[in-house]
Design an enzyme around this catalytic site. Structure first.
Site, short mmCIF file in Angstrom:
data_model
loop_
_atom_site.label_atom_id
_atom_site.label_comp_id
_atom_site.label_asym_id
_atom_site.label_seq_id
_atom_site.Cartn_x
_atom_site.Cartn_y
_atom_site.Cartn_z
N SER A 1 20.26 -44.66 51.25
CA SER A 1 20.23 -45.06 52.65
C SER A 1 20.38 -46.57 52.79
O SER A 1 21.29 -47.16 52.21
CB SER A 1 18.94 -44.54 53.30
OG SER A 1 19.01 -44.62 54.70
N ASP B 1 25.19 -35.04 57.19
CA ASP B 1 24.33 -36.17 57.54
C ASP B 1 24.27 -36.36 59.06
O ASP B 1 25.29 -36.47 59.73
CB ASP B 1 24.87 -37.44 56.88
CG ASP B 1 23.85 -38.56 56.82
OD1 ASP B 1 23.13 -38.77 57.81
OD2 ASP B 1 23.77 -39.22 55.77
N HIS C 1 21.04 -36.34 55.02
CA HIS C 1 20.92 -37.71 54.53
C HIS C 1 20.03 -37.79 53.29
O HIS C 1 18.87 -37.38 53.32
CB HIS C 1 20.35 -38.57 55.65
CG HIS C 1 20.46 -40.03 55.42
ND1 HIS C 1 21.65 -40.71 55.41
CD2 HIS C 1 19.50 -40.97 55.21
CE1 HIS C 1 21.44 -41.99 55.22
NE2 HIS C 1 20.14 -42.18 55.08
#
Length: 362
Positions: A164, A286, A345
């Site tokens: 991330s 995502d 994600h």
């Protein structure tokens, strides 16, 4: 006398009172504090950082924005010919001091048979967690560089992967420093191209906690205020497609500077060229990064009327066509690779992560 001695012995036997940790706010200037004081929600977050940082860290870790990595199984170290050490960087709300990141770092290092370390944005869990929100990208990168250079095992260079927004820190290090150099960089669900919105903190939904309230407040007209850019990590990679041609974005956005969207920095391009591989991993389901094509260095169109409708691939972006930070040069040299997984994600499997490591880091 004997009574007093017994009392002292009894006191000594009691567990020591736990000292309450304080959040190190030295990077937050008086101007930033004054700016926060004018807001409705960010000022509450700042007050909590000063007066009850442990509660703030818990708020951040529980925020819809938080991306806390799940633990992985740590195998025995493998015997390999690889000698290049490995550096890992965490996402927002997470910390190198959390069990998940510790296990991922150890598992990856053991799998490759190399020294591995997770480099935080601060020296303890509390500050590392809060810094993922209240320390800007440049300051986070500078701290990362300091920790890299303090580790003798990294002096000859290293491989790195991030989760991330941890990828922003590694990408920023490559851009601003890259000495010692990152040999290979793998960005897993990276926000390197920024985000055009924060779907997990929609402004039209009732307040989703203090962190979201503060963020959505600042990402309006204040997003490209230099004080907002100097304070919030997420403001630094917020790339509103309807405002990317404005003077305020081009002048004050930290991401715009890294991307060469205003002025091209030749030193940044030189540093970018020192890395041998850029592996861009996208989660095809995502819902955190918008547009998710940004995980492959794509972006929303900045053509009027198309800003929130048309997604440009990496090769259609201006930073690629004009090679503003060296991405096209890297791609034409065969340095850019694309991977994906069918998942949310950073929710790849351990087998997928180890497969990418075998493919690109050996």
């Amino acid at each position: 006398m004997r009574t007093c001695l017994l009392a002292l012995v009894a006191l000594a036997a009691l567990p020591a009172a736990r000292c309450k940790e304080q959040y190190d706010m030295h990077h937050i200037t008086e101007e930033m504090r004054d700016f926060a004081a004018t807001t409705a929600h960010l000022k509450d977050v700042m007050a909590m950082a000063e007066n009850d940082p442990e509660q703030l860290a818990q708020h951040i870790a529980a925020s819809p924005l938080a991306q806390v990595a799940s633990a992985m199984e740590v195998g025995e170290p493998r015997a390999t010919n690889n000698t290049v050490p490995l550096v890992v960087a965490h996402g927002m709300g997470d910390s190198c001091f959390n069990p998940g990141m510790q296990s991922i770092t150890k598992a990856a290092g053991n799998h490759l048979g190399v020294y591995s370390t997770c480099i935080p944005t601060a020296g303890n869990w509390l500050s590392d967690t809060i810094d993922g929100f209240l320390k800007n990208m440049d300051a986070s990168v500078d701290y990362f560089a300091k920790k890299v250079r303090a580790d003798p095992k990294l002096k000859d260079g290293f491989d790195a992967f991030g989760l991330s927004q941890g990828n922003n820190v590694i990408r920023g290090y490559i851009t601003k420093y890259n000495d010692p150099p990152v040999r290979n960089f793998m960005s897993i669900c990276g926000i390197n191209a920024g985000v055009g919105a924060f779907p997990n903190c929609p402004p039209n939904v009732p307040v989703l906690g203090k962190v979201c309230a503060a963020l959505t407040e600042v990402l309006g007209a204040l997003a490209y205020n230099p004080l907002a850019q100097g304070l919030l990590f997420q403001a630094d990679y917020f790339r509103d497609p309807s405002r990317v041609n404005t003077t305020s974005y081009l002048k004050y956005s930290q991401l715009a500077k890294w991307n060469g969207e205003g002025e091209v920095n030749e030193d940044f391009k030189t540093n970018f060229a020192k890395t041998s591989k850029f592996v861009l991993v996208k989660g095809t389901l995502d819902t955190v990064v918008w547009p998710r094509e940004g995980e492959w260095f794509g972006a929303m169109s900045d053509v009027k009327g198309e800003e929130f409708k048309v997604v440009h691939t990496m090769k259609q972006t201006r930073w690629y066509t004009e090679d503003t930070f060296g991405l096209r040069t890297a791609d034409e040299a065969g340095k850019v690779f694309f991977e994906s997984f069918a998942g949310e994600h950073i929710r790849m499997t351990q087998a997928q992560l180890m497969g990418w490591l075998d493919k690109y880091f050996n």
